[in-house]
Scaffold this active site. Structure first.
Site, PDB file in Angstrom:
ATOM      1  N   HIS A   1      54.738 109.977 -17.683  1.00  0.00           N
ATOM      2  CA  HIS A   1      54.110 108.713 -17.258  1.00  0.00           C
ATOM      3  C   HIS A   1      53.344 108.920 -15.962  1.00  0.00           C
ATOM      4  O   HIS A   1      53.780 109.690 -15.098  1.00  0.00           O
ATOM      5  CB  HIS A   1      55.177 107.648 -16.987  1.00  0.00           C
TER       6      HIS A   1
ATOM      7  N   GLY B   1      58.139 111.037 -19.817  1.00  0.00           N
ATOM      8  CA  GLY B   1      57.667 110.351 -21.023  1.00  0.00           C
ATOM      9  C   GLY B   1      56.955 111.284 -21.997  1.00  0.00           C
ATOM     10  O   GLY B   1      56.912 111.009 -23.201  1.00  0.00           O
TER      11      GLY B   1
ATOM     12  N   TYR C   1      64.954 104.072 -18.547  1.00  0.00           N
ATOM     13  CA  TYR C   1      64.154 104.396 -19.734  1.00  0.00           C
ATOM     14  C   TYR C   1      64.325 103.287 -20.765  1.00  0.00           C
ATOM     15  O   TYR C   1      65.385 102.677 -20.862  1.00  0.00           O
ATOM     16  CB  TYR C   1      64.524 105.775 -20.302  1.00  0.00           C
TER      17      TYR C   1
END
Ligand code: LCV
Length: 258
Positions: free
Chosen positions: A63, A107, A137
């Site tokens: 991410h 991610g 998460y």
């Protein structure tokens, strides 16, 4: 374009992530990946390869931490761009191969594990990092990881948040193949051609069948809401703010556990 695609031999679609030095999964990159899938779906392509640029040191840094909210909003929700890419891969009617060169973080581990087949260079690594960043998460993402990694392996990866060699994940059956870097592309292309010679109708039905069966996890609303409440405790916490602040300040976080 951060995810240009090419069609090889008329049947293989190759999407190449090409976004800065580390392919952080920012909204612009993820939106471009979705667009590339959409364009390839209307072609006769039989299999897709998702890769980074040749020779990449980092496949993806996960991410884009700079895009994680710090205003009390849930950082990972249903409509977030990574979730949209994961659903796109999951529902894409033909196989998607992750061809991994370089390190994979946060991610991006879900992105790789969400592909149908994973082929990695022998010097690539994998690190699942929410516990290092203080990030809760998301529920669907966690379930995706459980489905493909196996509980004990996943717990070790999540609890240590340390990079592990892909070779170890191949030994555990979490990734399909690990090959020397210079063999990665020919090896992957060979498998893609094998897939392209099978029945597209059967493959799309098999993929859908496996998707539905693997997702047959009934969860009552109360339990789901409890999980969301647990996650909320995290993104409302000092540790979440500290994790992001420490990343941006390039220092180790000082977690308090609250
Ligand atoms: C934004 C970045 C990033 C990045 N975002 O190059 O799954 S969760 O819950 O963990 C989720 C929230 C998540 O996925 O979080 C991200 C998890 N990713 C990581 O923990 C990896 C963080 N990055 C690194 O450890 C290093 O950057 C690697 C090893 C990937 C590459 O190291 P290298 O020395 O080659 P730099 O560290 O110099 O990074 C180059 C630029 O990319 C930014 C980083 O801040 C730097 O920016 P500046 O050039 O402005 O200094 N960058 C790296 N990762 N995930 N930005």
């Amino acid at each position: 374009m951060r995810a240009p695609y090419a069609i090889v031999d008329g049947v293989i679609g190759v999407i190449t992530m090409n976004h800065g030095k580390v392919n952080a999964l920012s909204k612009v990159l993820l939106d471009d990946i979705v667009s590339a899938f959409d364009s390839l779906e209307s072609s006769l392509v039989r299999v897709i390869i998702l890769r980074a640029e040749k020779g990449a040191k980092v496949y993806s840094a996960g991410h884009d931490v700079r895009e994680l909210p710090t205003n009390g909003r849930d950082p990972l929700t249903y409509n977030d761009p990574l979730r949209q890419v994961m659903r796109k891969i999951d529902h894409y009617p033909q196989p998607v191969i992750a061809m991994v060169e370089g390190s994979v973080w946060g991610g991006a581990c879900e992105l790789v594990l969400g592909c149908d087949v994973i082929i990695a260079a022998d010097d690539s690594t994998f690190a699942i990092t929410p516990a290092k960043l203080g990030v809760p998460y998301d529920v669907h993402g966690t379930l995706n990881l459980i489905k493909v990694a196996g509980m004990h392996v996943l717990k070790e990866l999540m609890f240590t948040a340390e990079p592990v060699p892909m070779k170890r994940l191949a030994d555990l059956g979490v990734v399909n193949h690990v090959v020397p870097r210079d063999e990665l592309e020919p090896f992957t292309m060979k498998m893609a051609h094998q897939i392209a010679q099978t029945s597209p109708h059967v493959l799309s039905v098999l993929k859908e069948e496996m998707r539905v069966l693997a997702n047959a996890h009934p969860l009552n609303p109360e339990t789901y809401e409890r999980l969301q409440a647990l996650r909320r405790d995290v993104y409302d916490s000092h540790d979440y703010q500290e994790g992001i602040r420490a990343f941006l300040e390039k220092r180790a976080p000082i977690f308090r556990g609250c």
